[in-house]
Scaffold this motif. Structure first.
Motif, PDB file in Angstrom:
ATOM      1  N   ARG A  30       0.835  -1.203   0.000  1.00 18.09           N
ATOM      2  CA  ARG A  30       0.000   0.000   0.000  1.00 18.09           C
ATOM      3  C   ARG A  30       0.870   1.252   0.000  1.00 18.09           C
ATOM      4  NH1 ARG A  30      -3.417  -2.107   4.439  1.00 18.09           N
ATOM      5  NH2 ARG A  30      -2.484  -0.439   5.641  1.00 18.09           N
ATOM      6  N   PHE A  31       1.972   1.205   0.739  1.00 19.68           N
ATOM      7  CA  PHE A  31       2.893   2.341   0.789  1.00 19.68           C
ATOM      8  C   PHE A  31       3.524   2.573  -0.585  1.00 19.68           C
ATOM      9  CE2 PHE A  31       4.980   5.292   3.563  1.00 19.68           C
ATOM     10  CZ  PHE A  31       6.180   5.574   2.929  1.00 19.68           C
ATOM     11  N   GLN A  32       3.935   1.488  -1.245  1.00 21.76           N
ATOM     12  CA  GLN A  32       4.516   1.602  -2.580  1.00 21.76           C
ATOM     13  C   GLN A  32       3.494   2.168  -3.564  1.00 21.76           C
ATOM     14  OE1 GLN A  32       6.044  -2.177  -3.812  1.00 21.76           O
ATOM     15  NE2 GLN A  32       7.491  -2.319  -2.112  1.00 21.76           N
ATOM     16  N   LYS A  33       2.233   1.731  -3.436  1.00 18.51           N
ATOM     17  CA  LYS A  33       1.199   2.231  -4.338  1.00 18.51           C
ATOM     18  C   LYS A  33       0.988   3.728  -4.140  1.00 18.51           C
ATOM     19  CE  LYS A  33      -3.558   1.504  -5.767  1.00 18.51           C
ATOM     20  NZ  LYS A  33      -4.833   0.849  -5.506  1.00 18.51           N
ATOM     21  N   ALA A  34       0.996   4.161  -2.886  1.00 15.15           N
ATOM     22  CA  ALA A  34       0.772   5.579  -2.593  1.00 15.15           C
ATOM     23  C   ALA A  34       1.908   6.449  -3.118  1.00 15.15           C
ATOM     24  CB  ALA A  34       0.607   5.774  -1.090  1.00 15.15           C
ATOM     25  N   THR A  35       3.119   5.912  -3.119  1.00  5.96           N
ATOM     26  CA  THR A  35       4.261   6.685  -3.591  1.00  5.96           C
ATOM     27  C   THR A  35       4.540   6.475  -5.077  1.00  5.96           C
ATOM     28  OG1 THR A  35       5.805   4.941  -2.919  1.00  5.96           O
ATOM     29  CG2 THR A  35       5.370   6.707  -1.328  1.00  5.96           C
ATOM     30  N   GLY A  36       3.714   5.642  -5.725  1.00  8.67           N
ATOM     31  CA  GLY A  36       3.880   5.418  -7.152  1.00  8.67           C
ATOM     32  C   GLY A  36       5.004   4.469  -7.514  1.00  8.67           C
ATOM     33  N   GLN A  37       5.477   3.670  -6.576  1.00  8.17           N
ATOM     34  CA  GLN A  37       6.590   2.753  -6.830  1.00  8.17           C
ATOM     35  C   GLN A  37       6.146   1.317  -7.049  1.00  8.17           C
ATOM     36  OE1 GLN A  37       9.027   3.262  -3.375  1.00  8.17           O
ATOM     37  NE2 GLN A  37       9.755   5.284  -3.990  1.00  8.17           N
ATOM     38  N   LEU A  38       4.844   1.058  -6.967  1.00  7.83           N
ATOM     39  CA  LEU A  38       4.340  -0.314  -7.080  1.00  7.83           C
ATOM     40  C   LEU A  38       4.400  -0.773  -8.531  1.00  7.83           C
ATOM     41  CD1 LEU A  38       3.053  -2.693  -5.609  1.00  7.83           C
ATOM     42  CD2 LEU A  38       0.825  -1.671  -6.054  1.00  7.83           C
ATOM     43  N   GLU A  39       5.131  -1.876  -8.761  1.00 11.97           N
ATOM     44  CA  GLU A  39       5.259  -2.406 -10.103  1.00 11.97           C
ATOM     45  C   GLU A  39       4.318  -3.584 -10.333  1.00 11.97           C
ATOM     46  OE1 GLU A  39       9.330  -3.279 -10.952  1.00 11.97           O
ATOM     47  OE2 GLU A  39       9.989  -1.266 -10.428  1.00 11.97           O
ATOM     48  N   ASN A  40       4.225  -4.485  -9.363  1.00  9.35           N
ATOM     49  CA  ASN A  40       3.406  -5.687  -9.506  1.00  9.35           C
ATOM     50  C   ASN A  40       2.072  -5.467  -8.791  1.00  9.35           C
ATOM     51  OD1 ASN A  40       2.380  -8.216  -9.792  1.00  9.35           O
ATOM     52  ND2 ASN A  40       3.962  -9.267  -8.618  1.00  9.35           N
ATOM     53  N   THR A  41       1.132  -4.888  -9.508  1.00  5.84           N
ATOM     54  CA  THR A  41      -0.146  -4.534  -8.876  1.00  5.84           C
ATOM     55  C   THR A  41      -0.976  -5.763  -8.507  1.00  5.84           C
ATOM     56  OG1 THR A  41      -1.151  -4.287 -11.046  1.00  5.84           O
ATOM     57  CG2 THR A  41      -0.274  -2.302 -10.012  1.00  5.84           C
ATOM     58  N   SER A  42      -0.768  -6.880  -9.174  1.00  6.17           N
ATOM     59  CA  SER A  42      -1.544  -8.085  -8.870  1.00  6.17           C
ATOM     60  C   SER A  42      -1.165  -8.676  -7.514  1.00  6.17           C
ATOM     61  CB  SER A  42      -1.355  -9.131  -9.965  1.00  6.17           C
ATOM     62  OG  SER A  42      -0.024  -9.594  -9.981  1.00  6.17           O
ATOM     63  N   ARG A  43       0.013  -8.330  -7.019  1.00  5.58           N
ATOM     64  CA  ARG A  43       0.458  -8.859  -5.720  1.00  5.58           C
ATOM     65  C   ARG A  43      -0.446  -8.364  -4.588  1.00  5.58           C
ATOM     66  NH1 ARG A  43       1.944 -13.013  -3.199  1.00  5.58           N
ATOM     67  NH2 ARG A  43       3.179 -12.604  -1.373  1.00  5.58           N
ATOM     68  N   VAL A  44      -1.026  -7.181  -4.731  1.00  8.99           N
ATOM     69  CA  VAL A  44      -1.923  -6.637  -3.710  1.00  8.99           C
ATOM     70  C   VAL A  44      -3.099  -7.587  -3.520  1.00  8.99           C
ATOM     71  CG1 VAL A  44      -3.440  -4.720  -3.115  1.00  8.99           C
ATOM     72  CG2 VAL A  44      -1.247  -4.267  -4.216  1.00  8.99           C
ATOM     73  N   ARG A  45      -3.678  -8.031  -4.614  1.00 12.71           N
ATOM     74  CA  ARG A  45      -4.820  -8.944  -4.560  1.00 12.71           C
ATOM     75  C   ARG A  45      -4.416 -10.300  -3.997  1.00 12.71           C
ATOM     76  NH1 ARG A  45      -8.540 -10.491  -9.820  1.00 12.71           N
ATOM     77  NH2 ARG A  45     -10.042 -11.763  -8.712  1.00 12.71           N
ATOM     78  N   GLN A  46      -3.252 -10.806  -4.396  1.00 11.38           N
ATOM     79  CA  GLN A  46      -2.772 -12.094  -3.908  1.00 11.38           C
ATOM     80  C   GLN A  46      -2.582 -12.068  -2.397  1.00 11.38           C
ATOM     81  OE1 GLN A  46       0.843 -12.613  -6.093  1.00 11.38           O
ATOM     82  NE2 GLN A  46      -0.157 -13.564  -7.851  1.00 11.38           N
ATOM     83  N   VAL A  47      -1.970 -11.001  -1.900  1.00  6.59           N
ATOM     84  CA  VAL A  47      -1.711 -10.886  -0.462  1.00  6.59           C
ATOM     85  C   VAL A  47      -3.020 -10.798   0.303  1.00  6.59           C
ATOM     86  CG1 VAL A  47      -0.742  -9.384   1.321  1.00  6.59           C
ATOM     87  CG2 VAL A  47       0.596  -9.930  -0.707  1.00  6.59           C
ATOM     88  N   ARG A  48      -3.955 -10.011  -0.217  1.00  7.85           N
ATOM     89  CA  ARG A  48      -5.245  -9.862   0.456  1.00  7.85           C
ATOM     90  C   ARG A  48      -5.960 -11.212   0.562  1.00  7.85           C
ATOM     91  NH1 ARG A  48      -7.612  -6.214  -2.794  1.00  7.85           N
ATOM     92  NH2 ARG A  48      -8.948  -7.727  -3.800  1.00  7.85           N
ATOM     93  N   ARG A  49      -5.916 -11.989  -0.494  1.00  8.46           N
ATOM     94  CA  ARG A  49      -6.568 -13.297  -0.485  1.00  8.46           C
ATOM     95  C   ARG A  49      -5.826 -14.294   0.403  1.00  8.46           C
ATOM     96  NH1 ARG A  49      -9.380 -14.239  -6.325  1.00  8.46           N
ATOM     97  NH2 ARG A  49     -10.638 -12.351  -6.212  1.00  8.46           N
ATOM     98  N   ASP A  50      -4.483 -14.227   0.429  1.00  9.08           N
ATOM     99  CA  ASP A  50      -3.722 -15.098   1.323  1.00  9.08           C
ATOM    100  C   ASP A  50      -4.037 -14.785   2.784  1.00  9.08           C
ATOM    101  OD1 ASP A  50      -2.541 -16.594  -0.662  1.00  9.08           O
ATOM    102  OD2 ASP A  50      -0.628 -15.517  -0.613  1.00  9.08           O
ATOM    103  N   ILE A  51      -4.215 -13.512   3.108  1.00  8.60           N
ATOM    104  CA  ILE A  51      -4.587 -13.124   4.466  1.00  8.60           C
ATOM    105  C   ILE A  51      -5.926 -13.767   4.826  1.00  8.60           C
ATOM    106  CG2 ILE A  51      -5.381 -11.180   5.883  1.00  8.60           C
ATOM    107  CD1 ILE A  51      -3.176  -9.495   4.507  1.00  8.60           C
TER     108      ILE A  51
END
Length: 68
Positions: A30-51
């Motif tokens: 989330r921090f990387q997304k806010a600063t514009g440094q997030l490259e692998n956007t699909s990882r956000v969804r994967q992590v949320r589902r793993d949680i």
């Protein structure tokens, strides 16, 4: 990405540790997304589902421990 079988093989303490690790990764993503440094956007969804998977398995294990 972990599978549900991997999580089922873990103990409740290991699941708690994995949940903490995933929450930290989610925060960092989330921090990387806010600063514009997030490259692998699909990882956000994967992590949320793993949680969600870890929480579900941990809850089931705790429920089965209570009934024993």
């Amino acid at each position: 990405m972990s599978t549900i079988e991997d999580f089922r093989a873990m103990t409740v303490d290991q699941l708690d540790d994995e949940l903490l690790k995933l929450k930290k990764e989610q925060f960092n993503l989330r921090f990387q997304k806010a600063t514009g440094q997030l490259e692998n956007t699909s990882r956000v969804r994967q992590v949320r589902r793993d949680i969600a998977r870890v929480k579900t398995v941990a809850q089931a294990k705790r429920a089965s421990d209570v009934t024993k």
